[in-house]
Design an enzyme around this catalytic site. Structure first.
Site, PDB file in Angstrom:
ATOM      1  N   CYS A  63     -17.123   2.142   3.468  1.00  0.00           N
ATOM      2  CA  CYS A  63     -15.793   2.699   2.302  1.00  0.00           C
ATOM      3  C   CYS A  63     -15.741   2.632   0.655  1.00  0.00           C
ATOM      4  O   CYS A  63     -15.963   2.941  -0.307  1.00  0.00           O
ATOM      5  CB  CYS A  63     -14.427   2.132   2.726  1.00  0.00           C
ATOM      6  SG  CYS A  63     -13.720   3.377   3.650  1.00  0.00           S
ATOM      7  N   GLY A  67      -1.460  -2.515  -5.459  1.00  0.00           N
ATOM      8  CA  GLY A  67      -2.008  -4.103  -5.507  1.00  0.00           C
ATOM      9  C   GLY A  67      -3.643  -2.546  -5.339  1.00  0.00           C
ATOM     10  O   GLY A  67      -4.559  -3.069  -5.376  1.00  0.00           O
ATOM     11  N   HIS A  68      -3.610  -2.096  -3.624  1.00  0.00           N
ATOM     12  CA  HIS A  68      -4.737  -0.730  -3.772  1.00  0.00           C
ATOM     13  C   HIS A  68      -4.688   0.349  -4.522  1.00  0.00           C
ATOM     14  O   HIS A  68      -4.099   0.898  -4.867  1.00  0.00           O
ATOM     15  CB  HIS A  68      -4.512  -1.048  -2.054  1.00  0.00           C
ATOM     16  CG  HIS A  68      -5.655  -0.276  -1.982  1.00  0.00           C
ATOM     17  ND1 HIS A  68      -6.232   0.929  -2.660  1.00  0.00           N
ATOM     18  CD2 HIS A  68      -6.941  -0.810  -1.107  1.00  0.00           C
ATOM     19  CE1 HIS A  68      -7.984   0.532  -1.769  1.00  0.00           C
ATOM     20  NE2 HIS A  68      -8.726  -0.232  -0.582  1.00  0.00           N
ATOM     21  N   HIS A  95       0.559  -1.231   0.140  1.00  0.00           N
ATOM     22  CA  HIS A  95       0.165   0.150   0.304  1.00  0.00           C
ATOM     23  C   HIS A  95       0.455   1.800   0.195  1.00  0.00           C
ATOM     24  O   HIS A  95       0.016   2.860   0.237  1.00  0.00           O
ATOM     25  CB  HIS A  95      -0.394   0.023   1.106  1.00  0.00           C
ATOM     26  CG  HIS A  95      -1.764  -0.618   1.218  1.00  0.00           C
ATOM     27  ND1 HIS A  95      -2.395  -2.273   0.477  1.00  0.00           N
ATOM     28  CD2 HIS A  95      -3.635  -0.563   1.969  1.00  0.00           C
ATOM     29  CE1 HIS A  95      -3.356  -2.821   0.564  1.00  0.00           C
ATOM     30  NE2 HIS A  95      -3.695  -2.378   1.298  1.00  0.00           N
ATOM     31  N   CYS A 124     -10.301   2.828   7.641  1.00  0.00           N
ATOM     32  CA  CYS A 124     -10.614   3.044   6.705  1.00  0.00           C
ATOM     33  C   CYS A 124     -11.575   3.946   6.731  1.00  0.00           C
ATOM     34  O   CYS A 124     -12.107   4.777   6.005  1.00  0.00           O
ATOM     35  CB  CYS A 124     -10.496   2.137   5.874  1.00  0.00           C
ATOM     36  SG  CYS A 124     -11.408   0.728   5.350  1.00  0.00           S
ATOM     37  N   CYS A 125     -12.518   3.474   7.594  1.00  0.00           N
ATOM     38  CA  CYS A 125     -14.436   3.832   7.082  1.00  0.00           C
ATOM     39  C   CYS A 125     -14.434   4.985   7.289  1.00  0.00           C
ATOM     40  O   CYS A 125     -14.932   5.924   7.232  1.00  0.00           O
ATOM     41  CB  CYS A 125     -15.346   2.698   7.410  1.00  0.00           C
ATOM     42  SG  CYS A 125     -15.019   1.583   6.250  1.00  0.00           S
ATOM     43  N   GLU A 151     -19.065  -2.626   2.833  1.00  0.00           N
ATOM     44  CA  GLU A 151     -18.332  -2.096   3.533  1.00  0.00           C
ATOM     45  C   GLU A 151     -18.568  -0.218   3.432  1.00  0.00           C
ATOM     46  O   GLU A 151     -18.937  -0.236   1.729  1.00  0.00           O
ATOM     47  CB  GLU A 151     -16.888  -2.095   2.796  1.00  0.00           C
ATOM     48  CG  GLU A 151     -16.065  -1.668   3.209  1.00  0.00           C
ATOM     49  CD  GLU A 151     -14.787  -1.828   3.554  1.00  0.00           C
ATOM     50  OE1 GLU A 151     -14.249  -2.748   2.666  1.00  0.00           O
ATOM     51  OE2 GLU A 151     -13.635  -0.960   3.745  1.00  0.00           O
ATOM     52  N   GLU A 192     -14.443  -8.882   1.154  1.00  0.00           N
ATOM     53  CA  GLU A 192     -14.527  -7.289   1.154  1.00  0.00           C
ATOM     54  C   GLU A 192     -14.945  -6.849  -0.375  1.00  0.00           C
ATOM     55  O   GLU A 192     -14.342  -5.845  -0.668  1.00  0.00           O
ATOM     56  CB  GLU A 192     -13.411  -5.990   1.170  1.00  0.00           C
ATOM     57  CG  GLU A 192     -12.731  -6.373   3.069  1.00  0.00           C
ATOM     58  CD  GLU A 192     -11.918  -5.615   3.633  1.00  0.00           C
ATOM     59  OE1 GLU A 192     -11.931  -5.956   4.420  1.00  0.00           O
ATOM     60  OE2 GLU A 192     -10.766  -5.340   3.160  1.00  0.00           O
ATOM     61  N   HIS A 222     -12.097  -6.748  -4.656  1.00  0.00           N
ATOM     62  CA  HIS A 222     -12.170  -6.153  -3.657  1.00  0.00           C
ATOM     63  C   HIS A 222     -12.863  -4.102  -3.956  1.00  0.00           C
ATOM     64  O   HIS A 222     -12.617  -3.786  -5.242  1.00  0.00           O
ATOM     65  CB  HIS A 222     -10.041  -5.410  -3.247  1.00  0.00           C
ATOM     66  CG  HIS A 222     -10.982  -5.143  -0.975  1.00  0.00           C
ATOM     67  ND1 HIS A 222     -11.050  -3.148  -1.396  1.00  0.00           N
ATOM     68  CD2 HIS A 222     -10.574  -5.084  -0.257  1.00  0.00           C
ATOM     69  CE1 HIS A 222     -10.762  -2.732  -0.508  1.00  0.00           C
ATOM     70  NE2 HIS A 222     -10.350  -4.218   0.036  1.00  0.00           N
TER      71      HIS A 222
END
Lengths: 639, 639
Positions: free
Chosen positions: A341, A177-178, A129, A407-408, A339, A323, A271
Site C-alpha cells: 500500500c 490519525g490516518h 479511522h 488494505c493491500c 508495504e 509500518e 506510517h
C-alpha cells in the site's frame, strides 16, 4: 470523465499491452471477483446490512472494515467505466444500496461505530479511522459517478462530507490519525464544484501538527470512552511502548505525521501509507491554491524520501512495528517492510507531482515503483498478495490470500483497474507519453482532439511505436526513462535529431496517422547504494530497463550467499517465454567459494582457500515467489 | 590436593603472568568481593538463613539461586587453596554454616523448595534445578575440602548426595533437566572413594534419553503440583511454543539433551551450558570406566561442535531463545548468544578430553576459548559481565554488573580462580605444558618430583622461557599451538631439532635448572569461515597468535560496514602499552567507498563509483566494549 486529480482519465485510455494487459485482465477477472467474495466472507457487507437494519453489535473485522468495500467499489467502478458489465454493475449497485441504507439521517456512515459504540462517534480520531473510511467512500463515489454518471453513491458521499464539514472546525477541532480524506475532498470538490470541500481539505492539512487534539485523546482516554487503552487501540509496540507515545510516555506525533505542521516538515516520518496519502492530498491542494510554502515542504519531503529513504524497488518504510519510515539510510533488506500500500501511495503522490510540475523524475519513480515495489505485491495468478515486500528472504516469506488487515489487496485492485490514468498527460500544451504501456488514448490538448496508439515491447525490449492522429497541431512529448542509455526517435522512418535535456523529447506537428518509432537502449546495469546504507555494503543490485532483478534459489545451485557478482564480468540477457509467463532472465558472472579442502574444517586461512567461476541467474523482482519457495536476494554480494 | 578431574591441581601451580595475573588478581580482589556482596544483596544468603530458621516463604531470586552461593564458595575455596586469607576464610565459613544450617535431616537442601513449596520437592526435574544446585554444592564442597582439608561443607555435600542416591533409582526414576551433578558426583567419588557416587553419575548419564519422566512431567502438570504451567516454568518461547514441546505439543527433549540416549547422540543440541556440563560428566565417566561406546559418542559430538557449530572465538550456542545450539553452520554474528557460561563449560569439557586423550586439539580449543569467547565475558575492571558474546554489535550491547539469572559472573570467578589447573598435565609420563601462562608448577611425574617455572610473553610475543628442576629423568612436553607458523626450541642455548608432529615437542632429560627457550612465530592471519556459514560470507576474521581481533568504532573514522579488508594487503602489529592495559593493535589495509559524487543520489551505477585506500584498526576481541560504546565487528567484509 472528470478525473480531477490527473489530466487523463481512466476512460480516455484503453490498455492493450503485452506485459500489462495480462495483469489488468487478471485483476478484472480474478482479483476483483475474489475480493467481492471476500467482502461477503469477511463480514464487510453484513456489517452494512446490520447497520441498515438498525441492529446492534455483531460487527465483523477490523474497525476500518468499511474501507474494503469502498476500495472494491472504486476498483469495480473503474472497470465499469472501461466496459459495461451488467453482472458487475448489479453487484456494485447492491453494495451501494447497502452503504446508502446504512447511512444515518445526519449523513454519518461507519458500521463499526453504528453497531458497536454509537455513543463514541468522533471521539478517537487517532485510531478509529472514521475520516479515513470517509475518504475511501468519497473516492469510490467519485469513481462511480465518473464511470456511470449515476449519483447513487455520490449522494451518500456528499451527505457524509457535509456532515464532516458540519462537525469539524465547529463541534470538534481535529485531524484524522490516518490521512486520506484530504485528497478525497479535493476529488469531491472537482466533481461537485463545491469550494467547501476544498476548504475542508485545507483545514485538515493546515491543522495537522498544530492541534493538540491527538495528544489530548491519548492522554485522556477516559474522556473518549476509555476503551481505547484497553483494547489495544493505542497500538502498543513490542517493546512495551506505543506508536504514539515516547519513552517517557510523552506524545510523539511522527506516527501520524503530526509532529510538526506540514509546512515545517523536513523528513518523511511515521506510517508510510499515511504519509503518502497526506502528501498526495497536500500536492492536490498546492495544485489548486498555488501555495508556495506547502510546495516547498513537499519538495523537501520528496528529496528526503528519494535520496535517503527509498528502496531500489521503489518500496518505502522499512520498519514493521509502525509500518513506516525510520532514519536516513536504514534500508534493511530481509526485514524490509515496504508495504504494498505504501508503494501504491507513492505512485498516487508522484503522479500528482508529475501533473503539477511536469518533471520526468516523478514519472521515473512511478515507473520504478509500478514494475517492482508495487507489482511484486501481487501473485501471478491474481489471488495472493504481499503485505510486506522484503528485498531478501531466507525462503519463508510468501504471499497470502487475504489479511486480517486487508488494505493491500483492494488497493492493488484499484490501481490496476485505473492504470490508464498514469500513461499520458495532456496538461502542458502537449500530449505527453509518461509511461510506455501499449494503449490507445483519445483526448484533447488545449481543445484539439488527438488520438495516439502506443505499442510497446517494454520491459523486455526498449522498442516503442506510436501512431498519432490529431485535428490540428499538437506537440507530442516522449519521456526518456532515466535508465535509457541511448535514445533514437524516428517519425515516419526519418530519424529525428532530438535534444532531450529535461527528460522529454518533444515532437511538434499536426498528425495524420504518423508513425513514431522510439528505441530506448537498455542494458543490464549493476547499481550500488549510497555508502551510508549498511545493508547494501559490498553488494550490487542488477537492473535492466525499468526492472530490478533478484536471484532466487530455484534458479541457482548454491545457497545464494555463496555467490559474489563479478563487477567486471558479463551479464547475459535471455528471454524465456516458458518461464513466469515470459521473462528476460539475466545471468551474471560470479565467483563462489571453492569447496575443496573444507572437510572437517570450519575455519581456514584465507590464503588456503579459493574461489571458482559461476553464473548467478536472476529474474525480475516482481516475479519472485511464484515458483518453488526458497532464498531470494535483490542485493547479492559483489566481488 | 586431589583435583580428581585434572592431573594438576590449583595448589600445584602459582600463576605469575604479565597477561593473566592482572585478570586473576582482579578476580580475587574485585570480582569475588563484589560477588560476595551480591550474595547478600540478591537474597541468596537470606534464603539460607530463612531455611535454617525454619521459616516459610520470603524466597528471593531465581529458583536456582542457591547455586550462586555454591559457585562463590567454590571460587573462594580456590583462592584459599592458593593463599590463606583469614577474612575470606571467615566469610566462607559463614556461608558454609548457613548452608549446613539449612540442610534438613534427610540431607536435602534447596532453599526454594524449603521456603516456597516444601511439598513439591523432586516433582519437577525438567525445570526446578534441584539436582543442578546439588551438583554445584558438591563441586564447592570438593574445592573447599581440597583447599582447607576441612569437612564442614563436604559433610553437607555427602549427606545431600546420599539423599539423592536414596531417592533416585528407587522412589523416582529420572534425570535432571539441567545437568551438572554428573561431573560433580565423579569429583565426590574421587574425594571420598565411595563408588556409589560414580554409580549414581553413571545412572544419570545412562538414563538420559531413555526415561519418560521428563515427558511425563510436561504432559501431567497437575500431578507435579500444577504450578509449573502457570508460572512460566515450562519456559514458553516468543512464538507461543515451549522449549520442551514441539509444534504439535509433542515432547522434544533436545533442549535438555534428552532427545536420545547419550550413546546415540550425533549432534550437539539444546541449551549449550547443559550440553557442556553433560559431556564433561560423560567424559569423566569414560575416564573412570573406559566405556568405548560413550567415548565414541563424545568424539562424534565434539566433531559436530567444532566443525559445524563453533564460533571463531570458541563461543557456542547462537540462539537466544533456548540459549543454545541450532543447526549446522548457523553462526549469526550480531545476534549470537554465545553465553559466557557455555564457553566456560566448553573449557571444562575440553580439559577433560585433553586429560583423557592427550591430544593437542583440545588444548588448542581451550586456548582459543580462554583468550576470546570466555575472556570477553568480563570487563577489564572485573565488575561487569557479558551474558551473551555477539561477534558484531551496532553499539548497544554492553556488559552489566549482575543479572537476574546470575550464572555467568560466579562461573567466570571460579574459572579465573582455578586457572592454574589448565596450564600443565602430568598424566602421560611427562610434564606437559598445555598453556603458555607464566607460572611455577611443583608436582610429580610418575613419582619423580619436578618443578618448572614458565615465563611467557604471550599473547603479544611468542617467546616462552622455562626453567626446570627434577629429581630424576622427567620428559617435558611442549604443546605447539595450532596458530604457530614456526617453532624454535633451545635448551641451555642449544637449538633442538624437534619433530613436533602430534602437536607436542618432547624433551627428554634430567633437569638441573636448565633453561628451555621456545619461540612460536605468530603472524596476523586472515581467516575464512566454511562456505556454508551464511553470516560470514565474503568476510574475514583476523587472528594473531591465540587472539581473535575485532574492529571497534572508537578506533575507526568510518562506519565499520564501509571497510573491506584487502586480503592481499599488509597487516601491521603495534604494541600500545597505553591502550586497554597494553594491547597489540593491528592495522589492516582496506578499501572504503569514495564518497565523491553521492550528493543527492541514493543509487548509482557501479561503474561510476569508486573506492579508496584506508586502514582498518583492530583490537583483541576480549577487550571490546571497554571504551566508548559503538559498533564492533569480528568479521569485517573482505575485498
Amino acid at each position: 470523465m472528470t478525473s480531477p486529480q490527473y489530466s487523463v482519465g481512466v476512460t480516455d485510455v484503453e490498455i492493450d499491452d503485452q506485459f500489462w494487459s495480462p495483469w489488468v485482465t487478471r485483476n478484472r477477472e480474478v482479483t476483483i471477483e475474489y475480493q467481492y467474495d471476500q467482502l461477503e466472507e469477511s463480514g464487510s457487507l453484513e456489517n452494512f446490512r446490520r447497520a441498515r437494519d438498525g441492529k446492534e453489535g455483531g460487527f465483523q473485522g477490523m474497525w476500518f472494515q468499511d474501507s474494503d468495500a469502498y476500495k472494491w467499489l472504486e476498483a469495480a467502478s473503474y472497470e465499469l467505466a472501461k466496459a459495461d458489465d451488467p453482472d458487475l454493475r448489479e453487484r456494485v449497485d447492491e453494495v451501494i444500496d447497502l452503504v446508502a441504507g446504512a447511512q444515518e439521517a445526519s449523513g454519518y456512515v461507519n458500521t463499526y461505530f453504528q453497531l458497536v459504540e454509537p455513543e463514541l462517534k468522533w471521539t478517537n480520531l487517532n485510531i478509529m479511522h472514521e475520516l479515513y473510511c470517509a475518504g475511501h467512500l468519497i473516492e469510490a463515489a467519485v469513481a462511480h459517478y465518473d464511470a456511470t454518471g449515476e449519483e447513487s453513491l455520490l449522494d451518500v458521499a456528499v451527505d457524509f462530507a457535509d456532515h464532516v464539514d458540519d462537525v469539524f472546525g465547529d463541534e470538534i477541532d481535529g485531524v484524522p490519525g490516518h490521512e486520506g480524506i484530504e485528497l478525497a475532498l479535493v476529488k469531491l470538490y472537482h466533481v461537485t464544484g463545491e469550494e467547501r470541500y476544498l476548504d475542508l481539505a485545507r483545514y485538515f492539512v493546515d491543522l495537522r501538527g498544530h492541534d493538540d487534539r491527538l495528544e489530548w485523546e491519548l492522554t485522556n482516554p477516559d474522556e473518549i470512552g476509555g476503551h481505547s487503552w484497553d483494547d489495544g487501540a493505542l497500538i502498543p509496540t513490542d517493546d512495551g511502548g506505543s506508536l504514539f507515545l515516547g519513552d517517557e510516555g510523552e506524545y510523539v506525533g511522527t506516527y501520524a505525521q503530526a509532529h510538526a505542521p506540514v509546512r515545517e516538515q523536513d523528513t518523511v516520518e511515521g506510517h508510510s501509507v499515511r504519509a503518502m496519502y497526506l502528501y498526495a492530498g497536500v500536492t492536490d491542494l498546492v495544485a489548486e491554491t498555488g501555495d508556495e510554502e506547502l510546495f516547498e515542504a513537499i519538495e523537501r519531503l520528496w528529496a528526503n524520501m528519494t535520496t535517503k529513504r527509498l528502496y531500489v524497488t521503489g518500496g518505502i518504510g522499512p520498519e514493521r512495528e509502525h509500518e513506516g519510515f525510520t532514519g536516513d539510510y536504514d534500508l534493511r533488506n530481509e526485514d524490509a517492510y515496504a508495504e504494498t500500500c505504501a508503494a501504491i501511495g507513492s505512485i498516487f503522490w508522484n503522479q500528482r507531482l508529475l501533473e503539477l510540475t511536469g518533471e520526468a523524475k516523478y514519472a521515473d519513480l512511478i515507473e520504478r515503483t509500478l514494475y517492482n515495489g508495487f507489482l511484486a505485491g501481487v501473485s501471478m495468478d491474481g489471488t495472493r498478495f504481499f503485505y510486506e515486500n522484503p528485498l531478501a528472504s531466507s525462503g519463508d516469506h510468501h504471499r497470502k490470500g487475504w489479511f486480517t488487515c486487508a488494505c493491500c489487496p483492494p488497493n492493488a485492485a484499484r490501481l490496476f483497474a485505473s492504470l490508464g490514468q498514469y500513461v499520458y498527460s495532456t496538461n502542458r500544451g502537449a500530449l505527453t507519453v509518461q509511461q510506455y504501456v501499449g494503449s490507445t488514448v483519445e483526448t484533447t490538448v488545449d481543445g484539439t482532439a488527438v488520438e495516439l496508439t502506443q505499442s510497446s515491447e517494454l520491459p523486455w525490449v526498449g522498442e516503442v511505436t506510436l501512431t498519432v492522429e490529431s485535428e490540428g497541431a499538437v506537440p507530442v512529448r516522449l519521456r526518456v526513462p532515466s535508465w535509457a542509455t541511448d535514445v533514437a526517435v524516428s517519425v515516419e522512418g526519418e530519424e529525428i535529431d532530438h535534444g532531450g535535456g529535461d527528460g522529454y523529447v518533444e515532437l511538434e506537428g499536426e498528425w495524420d496517422g504518423d508513425r513514431i518509432h522510439v528505441t530506448f537502449e537498455q542494458t543490464a546495469e549493476l547499481v550500488r547504494a549510497h555508502p551510508a546504507v549498511e545493508a547494501d555494503a559490498g553488494r550490487v543490485a542488477v537492473e535492466r530497463g525499468p526492472l530490478v532483478y533478484c536471484a532466487e534459489a530455484v534458479d541457482n545451485d548454491r545457497p545464494l550467499h555463496q555467490y559474489a557478482v563479478r563487477t567486471d564480468g558479463d551479464v547475459d540477457a535471455d528471454h524465456r517465454e516458458d518461464l513466469l509467463e515470459g521473462v528476460t532472465v539475466l545471468e551474471t558472472d560470479a565467483s563462489v567459494p571453492n569447496l575443496d579442502g573444507w572437510d572437517g574444517s570450519l575455519y581456514r586461512p584465507d590464503d588456503e582457500v579459493g574461489t571458482e567461476s559461476a553464473r548467478l541467474t536472476m529474474v525480475p523482482y516482481y516475479a519472485w515467489d511464484n515458483r518453488d519457495p526458497g532464498e531470494m536476494q535483490v542485493w547479492p554480494r559483489a566481488e
